[in-house]
Design a protein around this motif. Sequence first.
Motif, PDB file in Angstrom:
ATOM      1  N   GLN A   1       0.807  -1.215   0.000  1.00  0.00           N
ATOM      2  CA  GLN A   1       0.000   0.000   0.000  1.00  0.00           C
ATOM      3  C   GLN A   1       0.842   1.268   0.000  1.00  0.00           C
ATOM      4  OE1 GLN A   1      -2.728  -0.708   3.379  1.00  0.00           O
ATOM      5  NE2 GLN A   1      -4.347  -0.326   1.909  1.00  0.00           N
ATOM      6  N   THR A   2       2.098   1.139  -0.379  1.00  0.00           N
ATOM      7  CA  THR A   2       3.011   2.271  -0.277  1.00  0.00           C
ATOM      8  C   THR A   2       3.812   2.405  -1.567  1.00  0.00           C
ATOM      9  OG1 THR A   2       3.220   1.755   2.080  1.00  0.00           O
ATOM     10  CG2 THR A   2       4.796   3.321   1.167  1.00  0.00           C
ATOM     11  N   GLN A   3       4.000   3.629  -2.035  1.00  0.00           N
ATOM     12  CA  GLN A   3       4.795   3.850  -3.234  1.00  0.00           C
ATOM     13  C   GLN A   3       6.220   3.357  -3.018  1.00  0.00           C
ATOM     14  OE1 GLN A   3       4.437   8.047  -4.003  1.00  0.00           O
ATOM     15  NE2 GLN A   3       2.474   7.830  -5.041  1.00  0.00           N
ATOM     16  N   LEU A   4       6.784   2.773  -4.068  1.00  0.00           N
ATOM     17  CA  LEU A   4       8.092   2.133  -3.933  1.00  0.00           C
ATOM     18  C   LEU A   4       9.176   3.108  -3.490  1.00  0.00           C
ATOM     19  CD1 LEU A   4       8.171  -0.315  -6.977  1.00  0.00           C
ATOM     20  CD2 LEU A   4       7.553  -0.779  -4.599  1.00  0.00           C
ATOM     21  N   GLY A   5       9.103   4.342  -3.947  1.00  0.00           N
ATOM     22  CA  GLY A   5      10.109   5.317  -3.535  1.00  0.00           C
ATOM     23  C   GLY A   5      10.129   5.527  -2.037  1.00  0.00           C
ATOM     24  N   ARG A   6       8.952   5.492  -1.409  1.00  0.00           N
ATOM     25  CA  ARG A   6       8.858   5.668   0.038  1.00  0.00           C
ATOM     26  C   ARG A   6       9.225   4.398   0.788  1.00  0.00           C
ATOM     27  NH1 ARG A   6       3.470   6.431   1.439  1.00  0.00           N
ATOM     28  NH2 ARG A   6       4.259   6.525   3.567  1.00  0.00           N
ATOM     29  N   VAL A   7       9.068   3.255   0.125  1.00  0.00           N
ATOM     30  CA  VAL A   7       9.371   1.990   0.796  1.00  0.00           C
ATOM     31  C   VAL A   7      10.865   1.855   1.073  1.00  0.00           C
ATOM     32  CG1 VAL A   7       9.386  -0.528   0.515  1.00  0.00           C
ATOM     33  CG2 VAL A   7       7.353   0.790  -0.108  1.00  0.00           C
ATOM     34  N   VAL A   8      11.706   2.406   0.201  1.00  0.00           N
ATOM     35  CA  VAL A   8      13.154   2.220   0.326  1.00  0.00           C
ATOM     36  C   VAL A   8      13.645   2.629   1.707  1.00  0.00           C
ATOM     37  CG1 VAL A   8      15.417   2.949  -0.509  1.00  0.00           C
ATOM     38  CG2 VAL A   8      13.592   2.469  -2.142  1.00  0.00           C
ATOM     39  N   GLU A   9      13.299   3.821   2.149  1.00  0.00           N
ATOM     40  CA  GLU A   9      13.768   4.307   3.454  1.00  0.00           C
ATOM     41  C   GLU A   9      13.241   3.431   4.581  1.00  0.00           C
ATOM     42  OE1 GLU A   9      13.468   8.296   6.319  1.00  0.00           O
ATOM     43  OE2 GLU A   9      12.726   8.359   4.253  1.00  0.00           O
ATOM     44  N   ALA A  10      11.961   3.072   4.514  1.00  0.00           N
ATOM     45  CA  ALA A  10      11.379   2.243   5.570  1.00  0.00           C
ATOM     46  C   ALA A  10      12.007   0.849   5.573  1.00  0.00           C
ATOM     47  CB  ALA A  10       9.869   2.144   5.371  1.00  0.00           C
ATOM     48  N   TRP A  11      12.217   0.282   4.390  1.00  0.00           N
ATOM     49  CA  TRP A  11      12.801  -1.056   4.274  1.00  0.00           C
ATOM     50  C   TRP A  11      14.206  -1.084   4.873  1.00  0.00           C
ATOM     51  CZ3 TRP A  11      16.906  -3.082   1.219  1.00  0.00           C
ATOM     52  CH2 TRP A  11      16.911  -4.461   1.031  1.00  0.00           C
ATOM     53  N   GLU A  12      15.007  -0.085   4.542  1.00  0.00           N
ATOM     54  CA  GLU A  12      16.368  -0.036   5.067  1.00  0.00           C
ATOM     55  C   GLU A  12      16.372   0.157   6.584  1.00  0.00           C
ATOM     56  OE1 GLU A  12      18.026   3.057   2.655  1.00  0.00           O
ATOM     57  OE2 GLU A  12      18.703   1.650   1.092  1.00  0.00           O
ATOM     58  N   ALA A  13      15.489   1.003   7.090  1.00  0.00           N
ATOM     59  CA  ALA A  13      15.423   1.230   8.534  1.00  0.00           C
ATOM     60  C   ALA A  13      14.937  -0.019   9.269  1.00  0.00           C
ATOM     61  CB  ALA A  13      14.495   2.409   8.826  1.00  0.00           C
ATOM     62  N   PHE A  14      13.982  -0.713   8.672  1.00  0.00           N
ATOM     63  CA  PHE A  14      13.455  -1.940   9.275  1.00  0.00           C
ATOM     64  C   PHE A  14      14.550  -2.997   9.384  1.00  0.00           C
ATOM     65  CE2 PHE A  14      11.121  -5.912   9.494  1.00  0.00           C
ATOM     66  CZ  PHE A  14       9.965  -5.601  10.214  1.00  0.00           C
ATOM     67  N   LEU A  15      15.324  -3.162   8.315  1.00  0.00           N
ATOM     68  CA  LEU A  15      16.378  -4.183   8.318  1.00  0.00           C
ATOM     69  C   LEU A  15      17.560  -3.772   9.188  1.00  0.00           C
ATOM     70  CD1 LEU A  15      16.336  -5.344   4.599  1.00  0.00           C
ATOM     71  CD2 LEU A  15      15.304  -6.450   6.585  1.00  0.00           C
ATOM     72  N   ASP A  16      17.780  -2.484   9.352  1.00  0.00           N
ATOM     73  CA  ASP A  16      18.804  -2.046  10.300  1.00  0.00           C
ATOM     74  C   ASP A  16      18.422  -2.464  11.720  1.00  0.00           C
ATOM     75  OD1 ASP A  16      20.506  -0.925   8.483  1.00  0.00           O
ATOM     76  OD2 ASP A  16      19.770   1.127   8.733  1.00  0.00           O
ATOM     77  N   ARG A  17      17.142  -2.382  12.004  1.00  0.00           N
ATOM     78  CA  ARG A  17      16.663  -2.698  13.350  1.00  0.00           C
ATOM     79  C   ARG A  17      16.485  -4.194  13.567  1.00  0.00           C
ATOM     80  NH1 ARG A  17      11.792   0.709  16.273  1.00  0.00           N
ATOM     81  NH2 ARG A  17      11.960  -0.257  18.347  1.00  0.00           N
ATOM     82  N   TRP A  18      15.948  -4.882  12.552  1.00  0.00           N
ATOM     83  CA  TRP A  18      15.725  -6.329  12.636  1.00  0.00           C
ATOM     84  C   TRP A  18      16.298  -6.971  11.378  1.00  0.00           C
ATOM     85  CZ3 TRP A  18      11.117  -3.180  13.335  1.00  0.00           C
ATOM     86  CH2 TRP A  18      10.841  -2.906  14.681  1.00  0.00           C
ATOM     87  N   PRO A  19      17.585  -7.230  11.348  1.00  0.00           N
ATOM     88  CA  PRO A  19      18.261  -7.638  10.103  1.00  0.00           C
ATOM     89  C   PRO A  19      17.969  -9.056   9.630  1.00  0.00           C
ATOM     90  CG  PRO A  19      19.806  -7.607  11.939  1.00  0.00           C
ATOM     91  CD  PRO A  19      18.537  -7.023  12.454  1.00  0.00           C
TER      92      PRO A  19
END
Length: 305
Positions: free
Chosen positions: A50-68
């Motif tokens: 439900q999110t534009q791919l451009g916005r997903v990049v930042e969230a995806w990277e932050a999520f994996l930084d926290r829970w790799p």
Amino acid sequence: MTDGAPFDDIDRDAVRAALREWYEDDHREFPWRETTDPYEILVSEVMSQQTQLGRVVEAWEAFLDRWPTAEALAEADRAAVVGFWTDHSLGYNNRAKYLHEAAQQVGDEFDGEFPQSPDRLQELMGVGPYTANAVASFAFNNGDAVVDTNVKRVLYRAFGVPDDDDAFEQRASELMPAGESRLWNNAIMELGGTACEQTPICDESGCPWREWCHAYQTGDFTAPDVPTQPSFKGSRRQFRGRVVRALSEHGELALDELGPRIRVDYTPEGDSGREWLRGLLEDLSEEGMVELSDRDGTTLARLQE
């Protein structure tokens, strides 16, 4: 759409080669396209719903930084995962809950190894046919043809495939080269997401299928009907997110403490009052997101642990 060369008459080898060359020559770069880790790909697929791919990049990277890893996510506090989802406006918060449960399943039921086939991947919580197939394709090169809105639009315009789900599934499967689900599904979705959007840019994008495309040859760029996404502002989905955020910040709250924190027009006895809020909380409770209790005649809500 019936004019133009029928699907069965196209030179499939030439069509496939043209798309491969176009995609490999130039495409949008997303970090999840640079990995074959099924956990990282699953996170990207769930976030992208439900999110534009451009916005997903930042969230995806932050999520994996926290829970790799899936193991790290499985051990995380669920409220923290849901809170992350809310803070990054990633859509329905139950997807965060299901992602957390899926990570636990990988450890508990699959000995820490992701299943590799679309059918087995659907055993994971919250993973439906589309997501399972995407993970199988992009992580293991073991998927079927992906059929999303972009792919339907391409097949309908280019080859006159009828606006029918079974027809799209059949034709997409026939067109995909055997053993190439990773590259092919990325390529055809890229075609639909860039060159063949609602307003196509055929020449500007160098669309590789212009030679065969019915729409390009006739100028009829009709596309299958796409359901309109309801407005987020003022929606039930928005208020659900506010509930999760408020309970994450303040812990347990009574209805009349929670209500004003999620909408300025909250009035206990009004249309946007206790009964409305209780219904919202009961839905979240059924999904395992919120825990409700009664104390001295007062309903209290807190995030499920």
